[in-house]
Design a protein around this motif. Sequence first.
Motif, short mmCIF file in Angstrom:
data_model
loop_
_atom_site.label_atom_id
_atom_site.label_comp_id
_atom_site.label_asym_id
_atom_site.label_seq_id
_atom_site.Cartn_x
_atom_site.Cartn_y
_atom_site.Cartn_z
N GLU A 30 -13.08 13.10 0.48
CA GLU A 30 -11.88 12.26 0.60
C GLU A 30 -11.38 12.32 2.03
OE1 GLU A 30 -8.87 13.59 -2.05
OE2 GLU A 30 -10.15 13.52 -3.81
N LEU A 31 -10.94 11.17 2.53
CA LEU A 31 -10.34 11.11 3.85
C LEU A 31 -9.07 10.28 3.75
CD1 LEU A 31 -13.79 10.56 4.56
CD2 LEU A 31 -12.76 11.85 6.45
N TYR A 32 -8.01 10.76 4.41
CA TYR A 32 -6.68 10.17 4.28
C TYR A 32 -6.20 9.63 5.62
CZ TYR A 32 -6.29 12.34 -0.32
OH TYR A 32 -6.49 12.70 -1.63
N CYS A 33 -5.44 8.57 5.53
CA CYS A 33 -4.75 8.06 6.71
C CYS A 33 -3.35 8.66 6.70
CB CYS A 33 -4.67 6.54 6.68
SG CYS A 33 -3.85 5.84 8.12
N TYR A 34 -3.04 9.50 7.69
CA TYR A 34 -1.75 10.16 7.79
C TYR A 34 -0.89 9.51 8.86
CZ TYR A 34 -3.55 14.03 4.95
OH TYR A 34 -4.06 14.80 3.92
N SER A 35 0.40 9.47 8.61
CA SER A 35 1.35 8.98 9.60
C SER A 35 1.26 9.85 10.86
CB SER A 35 2.77 9.04 9.02
OG SER A 35 3.71 8.63 9.97
N PRO A 36 1.32 9.26 12.07
CA PRO A 36 1.74 7.89 12.39
C PRO A 36 0.59 6.89 12.45
CG PRO A 36 1.58 9.14 14.40
CD PRO A 36 1.23 10.09 13.30
N ILE A 78 4.21 13.45 2.38
CA ILE A 78 3.67 14.25 3.47
C ILE A 78 2.93 13.37 4.47
CG2 ILE A 78 3.48 16.39 2.14
CD1 ILE A 78 0.54 15.79 1.79
N GLY A 79 3.20 12.07 4.42
CA GLY A 79 2.69 11.17 5.44
C GLY A 79 1.32 10.58 5.18
N ALA A 80 0.79 10.62 3.93
CA ALA A 80 -0.52 10.04 3.62
C ALA A 80 -0.34 8.65 3.04
CB ALA A 80 -1.27 10.93 2.65
N PHE A 81 -1.15 7.70 3.52
CA PHE A 81 -0.97 6.32 3.11
C PHE A 81 -2.11 5.78 2.24
CE2 PHE A 81 1.52 6.35 7.10
CZ PHE A 81 2.73 5.95 6.59
N ASP A 82 -3.32 6.15 2.53
CA ASP A 82 -4.47 5.47 1.95
C ASP A 82 -5.61 6.47 1.83
OD1 ASP A 82 -6.00 3.36 0.99
OD2 ASP A 82 -6.60 2.67 2.98
N VAL A 83 -6.54 6.22 0.90
CA VAL A 83 -7.64 7.15 0.64
C VAL A 83 -8.97 6.41 0.79
CG1 VAL A 83 -8.60 8.87 -0.91
CG2 VAL A 83 -6.18 8.29 -1.05
N TYR A 85 -9.03 8.09 9.63
CA TYR A 85 -8.90 8.81 8.36
C TYR A 85 -9.49 10.20 8.55
CZ TYR A 85 -7.66 4.47 5.96
OH TYR A 85 -7.02 3.33 5.57
N THR A 86 -8.78 11.21 8.12
CA THR A 86 -9.20 12.59 8.33
C THR A 86 -9.25 13.33 7.00
OG1 THR A 86 -6.92 13.33 8.68
CG2 THR A 86 -8.16 12.61 10.63
N PRO A 87 -9.94 14.47 6.95
CA PRO A 87 -9.93 15.27 5.71
C PRO A 87 -8.51 15.68 5.34
CG PRO A 87 -11.66 16.01 7.19
CD PRO A 87 -10.83 15.04 7.97
N LEU A 141 0.84 -1.19 0.00
CA LEU A 141 0.00 0.00 0.00
C LEU A 141 0.87 1.24 0.00
CD1 LEU A 141 -2.95 0.95 0.22
CD2 LEU A 141 -2.64 0.97 2.70
N SER A 142 0.71 2.08 -1.02
CA SER A 142 1.47 3.33 -1.07
C SER A 142 0.47 4.47 -1.03
CB SER A 142 2.35 3.37 -2.33
OG SER A 142 1.57 3.20 -3.49
N SER A 143 0.53 5.38 -1.94
CA SER A 143 -0.45 6.47 -1.97
C SER A 143 -0.76 6.88 -3.39
CB SER A 143 0.08 7.67 -1.16
OG SER A 143 0.13 7.40 0.20
N LEU A 144 -1.15 5.90 -4.19
CA LEU A 144 -1.57 6.17 -5.55
C LEU A 144 -0.56 7.00 -6.30
CD1 LEU A 144 -4.97 7.40 -4.19
CD2 LEU A 144 -4.68 5.22 -5.30
N PRO A 145 0.71 6.57 -6.33
CA PRO A 145 1.72 7.42 -6.96
C PRO A 145 1.43 7.64 -8.44
CG PRO A 145 2.58 5.20 -6.59
CD PRO A 145 1.23 5.26 -5.93
N GLY A 146 0.83 8.78 -8.75
CA GLY A 146 0.57 9.14 -10.13
C GLY A 146 -0.76 8.69 -10.67
N TYR A 147 -1.48 7.78 -9.99
CA TYR A 147 -2.73 7.24 -10.54
C TYR A 147 -3.95 8.06 -10.18
CZ TYR A 147 0.12 3.08 -11.34
OH TYR A 147 1.09 2.22 -11.76
N TYR A 148 -3.79 9.05 -9.32
CA TYR A 148 -4.93 9.83 -8.86
C TYR A 148 -4.43 11.19 -8.41
CZ TYR A 148 -8.96 11.25 -6.05
OH TYR A 148 -10.02 11.95 -5.54
#
Length: 562
Positions: free
Chosen positions: A398-404, A469-474, A448-450, A343-350
């Motif tokens: 959209e809501l993102y999972c940010y590190s940590p 910037i620490g985002a993993f998943d959407v 997951y947050t905005p 799982l990355s963060s849609l590098p380039g696909y979105y």
Amino acid sequence: MPASFITTPPELLEEILLSTIRDAPRGPPAVLRSLLLTCRMSHEALSSETNPHLYLMLFLDKFDIASPRRHLSQERLTLQNMGQEVRRRYAALQIVQRRDLWHPDLVEAFATIYVMLLEDDGRNWEQILWADLPTFLQMFMRERLLEGAVGNHGWPLENELNTLAIALFWLMRSSDRLNPETEEFRRKNMDLLLPFAFAGFRYPCFTHPENLFLPPENAPKATVLRHGIYPTDRPSKVVLQYFGEPTTLHLPPVAPFAILNYFVRLEKLALKIPPELPANRQDAIAMGILWGPTKEDIEHFNAHCTTRLACAIYGDRLDALLKSRRHDPDRHRSLFGSHCGSLSSLPGYYIPGTISGRWQGSFIAPCQEVYRSMLSSQEAPSPFPTFGRFPLYVQFRELYCYSPSLPLPDNDEENSFFNGFLPIGCHWHESESGIEFIGKNASFKAYYTPPRSNHHFRDFGNTNDASSIGAFDVIISGVTEEPYAAAWGGYKYIGRIRPSDGLVVLLREPLDSERVELGRALFRGYIISSRNFVGRWRHVSSGEQPAEWESIFTLCKEVASS
């Protein structure tokens, strides 16, 4: 000594040549070919081997460079490679300009022009118009699209030529080309597109099996089911020369482009307004009618629920981007293929931020008995049945999972696909501040947050890996707002964006749990050219593959919400 052509310094000859070429911005530089054939001296002064700088200037003058510079290393953008690219592109365009439908290199020509359109910022478009690609595509659709269908039980082939032709047919759509179509001409095109659009069991919408969130390097083989195989054995790639190197072009599935081409023509036929309907919502309530459309609802649908053309200007945030940036996710799928890994963060696909906002569009639901009869028979129906369209409205966030924080588990549990790629048995609570997921038996928690202010709102065009910037998943959530819920049914949506290719998979359920007749459905598709969310939806009561019944849909973003 009097001045003569032979004694003209090569630098001056180059400047004269470039000035002459700029007076005719479209098409290959005919004067260059003439000078190359004039004498040995001019050939040596102007050939790509001895004067690569001239061909660099030709490329920069005739074609767009912003997208190649974003995606290619400096080692690929050499003078020699730029010269080869100029010659290769004009060779492809001349096949089209000569109307050579049977040229042995037509596949590579289509592939070259497809990449040119994904990289277009204006100059590529002008060269493609010089070749009059729209007329050539119409000839191809009429004379070659059904080639081989007789030996395939009447079903048109999803081969390299047909896939690229229908993709180009969509990307070249512009209002001036579309509006002049006569009703008969439009209907013929729709008839040709119908099988590709509706027969999901033959023409999938996906680059690889839709039910895998993280497909392995070696995707599972297709399984035999009813007639044919699923996922179908579609062509996946062609190899073309691209900036000096053999490059794999991963072919897009044909279905999304066929669906877009079909919808944009069907939308020319406005939904009829029954005279017995109340005028508006207030009148309906006064009459004791709580559900169902009013005349005002249908008028809004006819005026606003239309498919967006990729090349048009709409006054939204996307118009602030270079046109080629809107195509970056499509280009990434085509020239990089699917990313198979963790799982990355849609590098380039979105492009982050694309789906946030109000969307409106329509779906076309075939009769279930008709669809099942197609699914159970090897023969394509003739004539192919046609169906009416129905409205869709949804507000997405959209809501993102940010590190940590840790994202949802990414293992492909059995049937998690039918849960919008959410782990089976998990529960969630959504609020303005985000979504909290709790696994079955409290096996995990995920938050997951905005999007943060430094994510996509400051740089909407940035398609770099969001993990920087620490985002993993959407996660995508959605809801049908009023007054559209009262008119057409209220729903809630939740699901994920697949990191391997940007596929959006959403589970839809009724807002009112008592309205079980609305059913649960799974929406799957891609956002093409960052304009239209297009794909298919199906009921989730059955886990069969392929679905025993499917509907096609398109949604476009409301300008005011962009």
